[in-house]
Structure formats: structure tokens, C-alpha cells
Write a protein that holds these residues in place. Structure first.
Motif, PDB file in Angstrom:
ATOM      1  N   PHE A 126      -7.651   5.546   1.028  1.00 54.41           N
ATOM      2  CA  PHE A 126      -8.170   4.356   1.961  1.00 54.41           C
ATOM      3  C   PHE A 126      -8.964   5.639   3.217  1.00 54.41           C
ATOM      4  O   PHE A 126      -9.955   5.269   3.535  1.00 54.41           O
ATOM      5  CB  PHE A 126      -7.429   3.725   2.506  1.00 54.41           C
ATOM      6  N   ARG A 127      -8.317   6.437   3.459  1.00 51.57           N
ATOM      7  CA  ARG A 127      -8.714   7.613   4.486  1.00 51.57           C
ATOM      8  C   ARG A 127      -9.971   8.410   4.105  1.00 51.57           C
ATOM      9  O   ARG A 127     -10.559   8.585   4.520  1.00 51.57           O
ATOM     10  CB  ARG A 127      -7.469   8.271   4.722  1.00 51.57           C
ATOM     11  N   GLU A 128      -9.520   8.914   2.744  1.00 56.40           N
ATOM     12  CA  GLU A 128     -10.383  10.112   2.433  1.00 56.40           C
ATOM     13  C   GLU A 128     -11.745   9.680   1.567  1.00 56.40           C
ATOM     14  O   GLU A 128     -12.738  10.236   1.286  1.00 56.40           O
ATOM     15  CB  GLU A 128      -9.705  11.140   1.320  1.00 56.40           C
ATOM     16  N   TYR A 129     -11.740   8.389   1.167  1.00 58.99           N
ATOM     17  CA  TYR A 129     -12.924   7.909   0.116  1.00 58.99           C
ATOM     18  C   TYR A 129     -13.232   6.370   0.940  1.00 58.99           C
ATOM     19  O   TYR A 129     -12.983   5.380   0.446  1.00 58.99           O
ATOM     20  CB  TYR A 129     -12.394   7.571  -1.116  1.00 58.99           C
ATOM     21  N   ASN A 130     -13.767   6.344   1.952  1.00 55.51           N
ATOM     22  CA  ASN A 130     -14.051   5.285   2.699  1.00 55.51           C
ATOM     23  C   ASN A 130     -15.649   4.920   2.951  1.00 55.51           C
ATOM     24  O   ASN A 130     -16.003   4.128   3.837  1.00 55.51           O
ATOM     25  CB  ASN A 130     -13.399   5.046   3.936  1.00 55.51           C
ATOM     26  N   ASP A 131     -16.242   5.723   1.998  1.00 53.70           N
ATOM     27  CA  ASP A 131     -17.725   5.354   2.395  1.00 53.70           C
ATOM     28  C   ASP A 131     -18.162   3.867   1.453  1.00 53.70           C
ATOM     29  O   ASP A 131     -18.816   3.313   2.248  1.00 53.70           O
ATOM     30  CB  ASP A 131     -18.651   6.220   1.126  1.00 53.70           C
ATOM     31  N   ASP A 132     -17.390   3.609   0.624  1.00 53.06           N
ATOM     32  CA  ASP A 132     -17.422   2.207   0.113  1.00 53.06           C
ATOM     33  C   ASP A 132     -16.164   1.614  -0.290  1.00 53.06           C
ATOM     34  O   ASP A 132     -15.705   2.084  -1.359  1.00 53.06           O
ATOM     35  CB  ASP A 132     -18.425   2.193  -1.296  1.00 53.06           C
ATOM     36  N   ILE A 133     -16.009   0.694   0.427  1.00 56.75           N
ATOM     37  CA  ILE A 133     -14.739  -0.381  -0.087  1.00 56.75           C
ATOM     38  C   ILE A 133     -15.091  -1.658  -0.282  1.00 56.75           C
ATOM     39  O   ILE A 133     -15.917  -2.079   0.060  1.00 56.75           O
ATOM     40  CB  ILE A 133     -13.820  -0.401   1.450  1.00 56.75           C
ATOM     41  N   PHE A 134     -14.506  -2.027  -1.477  1.00 61.10           N
ATOM     42  CA  PHE A 134     -14.796  -3.165  -2.141  1.00 61.10           C
ATOM     43  C   PHE A 134     -13.469  -3.992  -1.952  1.00 61.10           C
ATOM     44  O   PHE A 134     -12.294  -3.533  -2.208  1.00 61.10           O
ATOM     45  CB  PHE A 134     -15.080  -2.721  -3.748  1.00 61.10           C
ATOM     46  N   ALA A 138     -14.145   7.064  -5.577  1.00 58.75           N
ATOM     47  CA  ALA A 138     -14.210   8.587  -5.454  1.00 58.75           C
ATOM     48  C   ALA A 138     -15.283   8.983  -5.963  1.00 58.75           C
ATOM     49  O   ALA A 138     -15.531   9.163  -7.211  1.00 58.75           O
ATOM     50  CB  ALA A 138     -12.898   8.944  -5.929  1.00 58.75           C
ATOM     51  N   LYS A 139     -16.471   9.506  -5.231  1.00 58.30           N
ATOM     52  CA  LYS A 139     -17.838   9.701  -5.922  1.00 58.30           C
ATOM     53  C   LYS A 139     -17.877  11.028  -6.904  1.00 58.30           C
ATOM     54  O   LYS A 139     -18.156  11.196  -7.782  1.00 58.30           O
ATOM     55  CB  LYS A 139     -18.733   9.990  -4.937  1.00 58.30           C
ATOM     56  N   GLU A 140     -16.920  12.139  -6.434  1.00 54.03           N
ATOM     57  CA  GLU A 140     -16.794  13.248  -6.884  1.00 54.03           C
ATOM     58  C   GLU A 140     -15.975  13.281  -8.456  1.00 54.03           C
ATOM     59  O   GLU A 140     -16.085  13.978  -9.246  1.00 54.03           O
ATOM     60  CB  GLU A 140     -16.122  14.271  -6.356  1.00 54.03           C
ATOM     61  N   LEU A 141     -15.068  12.029  -8.494  1.00 53.82           N
ATOM     62  CA  LEU A 141     -14.300  11.822  -9.662  1.00 53.82           C
ATOM     63  C   LEU A 141     -14.836  10.941 -10.519  1.00 53.82           C
ATOM     64  O   LEU A 141     -14.786  10.394 -11.611  1.00 53.82           O
ATOM     65  CB  LEU A 141     -13.194  11.429  -9.380  1.00 53.82           C
ATOM     66  N   CYS A 190      -1.136   7.539   9.255  1.00 55.28           N
ATOM     67  CA  CYS A 190      -0.607   8.431   8.186  1.00 55.28           C
ATOM     68  C   CYS A 190      -1.931   9.893   8.330  1.00 55.28           C
ATOM     69  O   CYS A 190      -1.831  10.661   7.683  1.00 55.28           O
ATOM     70  CB  CYS A 190      -0.818   8.112   6.662  1.00 55.28           C
ATOM     71  N   ASN A 191      -2.790   9.733   9.486  1.00 51.92           N
ATOM     72  CA  ASN A 191      -3.652  10.674   9.620  1.00 51.92           C
ATOM     73  C   ASN A 191      -3.772  11.031  11.143  1.00 51.92           C
ATOM     74  O   ASN A 191      -4.834  11.325  11.544  1.00 51.92           O
ATOM     75  CB  ASN A 191      -5.013   9.897   9.161  1.00 51.92           C
ATOM     76  N   GLN A 210       0.760  -1.184   0.074  1.00 56.93           N
ATOM     77  CA  GLN A 210       0.055   0.118   0.078  1.00 56.93           C
ATOM     78  C   GLN A 210       0.936   1.144  -0.032  1.00 56.93           C
ATOM     79  O   GLN A 210       1.700   1.479   1.001  1.00 56.93           O
ATOM     80  CB  GLN A 210      -1.013   0.076   1.379  1.00 56.93           C
ATOM     81  N   SER A 211       0.808   1.882  -0.993  1.00 56.98           N
ATOM     82  CA  SER A 211       1.600   3.113  -1.091  1.00 56.98           C
ATOM     83  C   SER A 211       1.105   4.373  -0.078  1.00 56.98           C
ATOM     84  O   SER A 211      -0.191   4.198  -0.051  1.00 56.98           O
ATOM     85  CB  SER A 211       1.706   3.682  -2.597  1.00 56.98           C
ATOM     86  N   PRO A 212       1.678   5.561   0.010  1.00 57.46           N
ATOM     87  CA  PRO A 212       1.157   6.512   0.620  1.00 57.46           C
ATOM     88  C   PRO A 212      -0.208   6.943  -0.038  1.00 57.46           C
ATOM     89  O   PRO A 212      -1.206   7.329   0.701  1.00 57.46           O
ATOM     90  CB  PRO A 212       2.077   7.411   0.755  1.00 57.46           C
ATOM     91  N   PHE A 213      -0.011   7.204  -1.454  1.00 59.74           N
ATOM     92  CA  PHE A 213      -1.225   7.727  -2.247  1.00 59.74           C
ATOM     93  C   PHE A 213      -2.425   6.594  -1.941  1.00 59.74           C
ATOM     94  O   PHE A 213      -3.709   7.316  -1.972  1.00 59.74           O
ATOM     95  CB  PHE A 213      -0.659   7.599  -3.709  1.00 59.74           C
ATOM     96  N   GLN A 214      -2.080   5.381  -1.882  1.00 63.48           N
ATOM     97  CA  GLN A 214      -3.457   4.357  -1.741  1.00 63.48           C
ATOM     98  C   GLN A 214      -3.891   4.527  -0.223  1.00 63.48           C
ATOM     99  O   GLN A 214      -4.986   4.444  -0.157  1.00 63.48           O
ATOM    100  CB  GLN A 214      -2.864   2.994  -1.917  1.00 63.48           C
ATOM    101  N   ALA A 215      -2.711   4.913   0.694  1.00 58.75           N
ATOM    102  CA  ALA A 215      -3.632   4.864   2.157  1.00 58.75           C
ATOM    103  C   ALA A 215      -4.156   6.181   2.167  1.00 58.75           C
ATOM    104  O   ALA A 215      -5.131   6.080   2.797  1.00 58.75           O
ATOM    105  CB  ALA A 215      -2.105   5.187   2.903  1.00 58.75           C
ATOM    106  N   LYS A 216      -3.895   7.188   1.445  1.00 53.61           N
ATOM    107  CA  LYS A 216      -4.730   8.505   1.391  1.00 53.61           C
ATOM    108  C   LYS A 216      -6.203   8.424   0.764  1.00 53.61           C
ATOM    109  O   LYS A 216      -6.968   8.620   1.239  1.00 53.61           O
ATOM    110  CB  LYS A 216      -3.898   9.633   0.487  1.00 53.61           C
TER     111      LYS A 216
END
Length: 456
Positions: A181-189, A211-214, A247-248, A173-179
Motif C-alpha cells: 500500500f505504501r510503495e505501490y499507491n499510484d493506482d488503488i482499486f 505493481a507496474k514493474e512486476l 510502518c513508514n 492487513q499484514s505488514p507485507f500488504q501495508a508495504k
């Protein structure tokens, strides 16, 4: 004449230095003189021609002497073959991670630069492949052989990629992927794939988010698992949670919904680590799951759960009257498994029909499966996962900055189902306001199953 000579550096089949003059003649290294200059003899000197041509170079590769008395024709093709192979080998040697080398594009690039007759790609492919394989790291055959540190454990941006390893799993899990996971965790698959798992392992387990907005799905971790035991999944979720919290600034992270298949080891492990997370079992999966065989039953996850048992009874009575023994056995299985053993809430989507399948994970799994015709080696797999992480990072950065326009998603089955269910909810509300009998509402939702059959 010396001013007109063009020197290329190559190497012989035995790996010794080779000089090429004017892209026409090849000279192999012969010996070194006392003044450190080097003597190179024409490659034909040991053959039938016994060519006596030679060239002497100093340590700066400057020509000290050149005997050009060749007694054989020029051989541009053979020379071009040597130059091409040497340049590709040189590219491989300079690469710290050779899995990323694309031999055919490199061949195309070099052939344009050379500007002379080039050998066909197929004529050098096997030789280059052998050289590339020598550069590859030794294959990992057991979990115990997986190293704790490796240059492969770095992303293309130089960040740490591997976050945990024990005797049963290794997590990337890269720092980007951890980010993400933190910021878009309404729905994890979450889902596992077996086809690309290295031979010493059981599965590659992947977590993704939306990422709903994207309007985009992104991978938040990769893991190689030795088994499918609950304790292994528990350790996986625990380490992902810990990494996200670290990371948070230790702010607790917990997904709102976790979507998975009907595998209890996954759901139980997830509930242990994320007690407040809603587990949502995915339906309409393309396998032997019961939901793809009988539409009447397969549509039950979309209707009001308050009336599911009543509708089940109606369906059962109809088939008892018609003496459909085989289907009755199936109904009994459905009753014991999904109405008794499983909590109905975790497979019912009446109040949220946005994500009813695990296609977010399965589409990536299918893509990965197609990348590897056979099971990849450990390092080959990690290199490809690293590449996917980088592409995902690039995609996210472009979209978040507005460089790439976000396409509106076409209306899909989930949208159609949602519209239909909302219509029946409105009718139900009217029946309740009119103080209609419960049986009227049960029949309403039974009719809804018929309409759902026309959509799904």
C-alpha cells in the motif's frame, strides 16, 4: 514370536486407545494393572466369536505378554480402516488451525505410507468431517462476538494480520500488504463482494494495488463491513492510512488514483481521508450500469471532456428527430446523473486509459465467490484470506527476486482504445493549428465514438 510383532496405535470409535498387531488384529484397552501395565482384549471378545486373545504392554508400549489364540479370520480391511481414521484424526488434533487441513491429500499420503489394503475415501469422509467440525472454533454470529485476539489473526509467517476492529468493521492487513500500500499507491482499486460475507455482516471490502514493474495486481487489505455507510468507509480508509504511516516512520501516504464503482459513500469517504487523491469511477462493468446499453454514450468517457456536452446535444437532437422516446428518457437520466450530479473528471479517462475497469478487484471477488458455495463462517473466511495473503507474498517475493519471469501482458481493449484516442488527439491538434472551427473538432470526436464502437 514377540520380535515379529508389529504394533500400531489407534483408537476405538469411543475414543479409547486401541492396539493393532501385524495390521491384522485389533485390541481395545480393557484395564490397567497395579504395575501400570495395560491389558488389551481382542475386539472380537464381546462378539459372537468371544475371542480370548489379549496383549499386555508396559508404559513404553513394550510387549509383556501376548495370547494369540484368535478364533476368527484376520481382517485387514477393518484394521486398515481404523489405522487410516486414527492417522487422519491425529493430524487434525495436532493442527492448531484445522481449516487448512486438506483431508483428501492427507488420505492419499497416508494410504501410500500404509502399504496395505485401504478403505475408499468416501467410506471415511463423513466420519472424518464430523471429527474435523468438532475441532473448529465456535461460529461467530454477530459483530459483538468477534474476538479482539485470536490465533487466526496471525499470518502464516507469524505476523499480525488484524489491525482494527469496532462494532461496524474488522480490518485485516499484514505488514507485507501495508508495504504494498505504501510503495505501490499510484493506482488503488477498491470493491466489495456480498456473496462471501458471513451472515452477520454486509460485505467483504477489498483494496488492491498495481505493481507496474512486476505487471501484477496485489491485495493490500481485507475488511468485513456491517454496512455500506460513508462513516464506515471513512473509518476503514483512516485506519489503512494510519497503519501505512506507522510502518513508514509517519511519512504521509496518499494514493494518486483510487478506482471504485459509482458509489458516492466510497468516493466521499476516500476524499475525506485522502484529499489529494483522484477518484476514478470504473466503467464497462458487467451489470445494469448505463454504459453497457448504449454504445454512443458508453464511449463518452474516452473522448476529450471539453466536447462531451456538445456531443450529448448532437445525440439528443438526432433522437428527437426520430422520436425515440425511451432513449430520450435515458438521455435525460444520463444528463442529470453524470453530467450534472457527478464531476465529469472522475469518470473520464481521456488522459489515462490504463485502468478503465475495476477488473483487478472483481476478478479476485469472483475467485473468492467460487471458493465458497455457501456463505462461509467467520473463521473459515479468515483462514482463506490468510492463505491468499501468503500466496500473494510468495508470488511477490519470487517476482521481485527475478525467480519468476514476468510475462508481458497481451494487448487488451484498453491498449486499443488508447492507440485510437492518441490518433484522434493528433488530428485534433492539427485542426487547432489550422484554426478550424470548434464544430469541426466536435464532429471529429463524434466520429471517434463510431470508431470506438468497433473496438468495444
Amino acid at each position: 514370536m514377540k520380535e515379529n510383532l508389529i504394533i500400531d496405535i489407534s483408537e476405538s470409535n469411543k475414543g479409547k486407545e486401541q492396539i493393532i498387531i501385524n495390521k491384522k488384529y485389533k485390541f481395545n484397552f480393557s484395564y490397567k494393572r497395579k504395575d501400570n501395565s495395560k491389558v488389551y482384549k481382542c475386539t472380537e471378545y464381546k462378539k459372537i466369536n468371544k475371542c480370548k486373545s489379549f496383549i499386555i504392554l508396559n508404559d513404553k508400549k513394550e510387549i509383556l505378554k501376548y495370547n494369540s489364540s484368535h478364533n476368527h479370520p484376520e481382517n485387514e480391511y477393518d484394521v486398515s480402516l481404523s489405522i487410516m481414521i486414527h492417522k487422519i484424526k491425529d493430524g487434525i488434533e495436532k493442527s492448531s488451525i484445522p481449516f487448512g487441513i486438506k483431508i483428501k491429500p492427507l488420505y492419499n499420503k497416508i494410504s501410500k505410507e500404509m502399504g496395505l489394503i485401504c478403505p475408499e475415501y468416501n467410506s471415511i469422509k463423513s466420519q472424518i468431517s464430523r471429527n474435523l467440525n468438532k475441532k473448529l472454533p465456535s461460529n461467530v454470529t454477530t459483530f459483538a462476538e468477534i474476538p479482539s485476539e485470536s490465533e487466526y489473526y496471525k499470518t502464516k509467517r507469524g505476523e499480525n494480520f488484524m489491525i482494527f476492529k469496532n462494532s461496524n468493521l474488522i480490518i485485516f492487513q499484514s505488514p507485507f500488504q501495508a508495504k504494498l500500500f505504501r510503495e505501490y499507491n499510484d493506482d488503488i482499486f477498491v470493491d466489495g463482494t456480498f456473496f462471501i460475507a458471513p451472515k452477520f455482516s454486509y460485505q467483504v471490502f477489498i483494496t488492491r494495488t498495481y505493481a507496474k514493474e512486476l505487471d501484477s495486481f496485489y491485495t493490500t487489505s481485507f475488511a468485513i463491513l456491517k454496512n455500506k455507510e460513508q462513516e464506515t468507509y471513512k473509518m476503514l480508509f483512516e485506519k489503512l492510512k494510519k497503519n501505512a504511516n506507522t510502518c513508514n516512520n509517519n511519512i504521509r501516504i496518499e494514493p494518486k488514483n483510487l478506482h471504485c464503482d459509482f458509489e458516492r459513500a466510497i468516493s466521499k469517504a476516500a476524499k475525506t481521508i485522502f484529499p489529494n487523491t483522484n477518484i476514478k469511477y470504473c466503467i464497462c462493468k458487467n451489470n445494469n450500469n448505463i454504459f453497457i446499453y448504449y454504445k454512443a454514450i458508453s464511449n463518452l468517457p474516452f473522448i476529450n471532456p471539453e466536447y462531451i456536452f456538445d456531443i450529448y446535444v448532437i445525440i439528443k437532437i438526432k433522437f428527437i428527430k426520430n422520436n425515440y422516446c425511451q432513449f430520450l428518457k435515458f438521455l435525460e437520466y444520463f444528463y442529470k446523473t453524470y453530467l450534472i450530479d457527478y464531476d465529469m473528471k472522475i469518470w473520464n479517462y481521456y488522459n489515462n486509459i490504463e485502468h478503465i475497469t475495476n477488473n483487478a478487484s472483481e476478478s479476485l471477488n469472483n475467485y473468492l465467490n467460487n471458493l465458497f458455495p455457501t456463505k462461509p463462517s467467520f473463521y473459515e473466511l479468515i483462514d482463506k484470506l490468510n492463505e491468499l495473503e501468503h500466496l500473494s507474498y510468495y508470488d511477490y517475493q519470487r517476482k521481485i527476486r527475478g525467480i519468476w519471469k514476468i510475462k508481458k501482458r497481451a494487448i487488451n481493449k484498453a491498449n486499443e482504445i488508447s492507440v485510437l484516442i492518441e490518433r484522434y488527439k493528433s488530428i485534433e491538434a492539427m485542426l487547432i493549428d489550422a484554426k478550424c472551427d470548434r464544430n469541426n473538432i466536435i464532429n471529429l470526436w463524434f466520429d471517434c465514438l463510431t470508431d470506438l464502437n468497433n473496438i468495444i
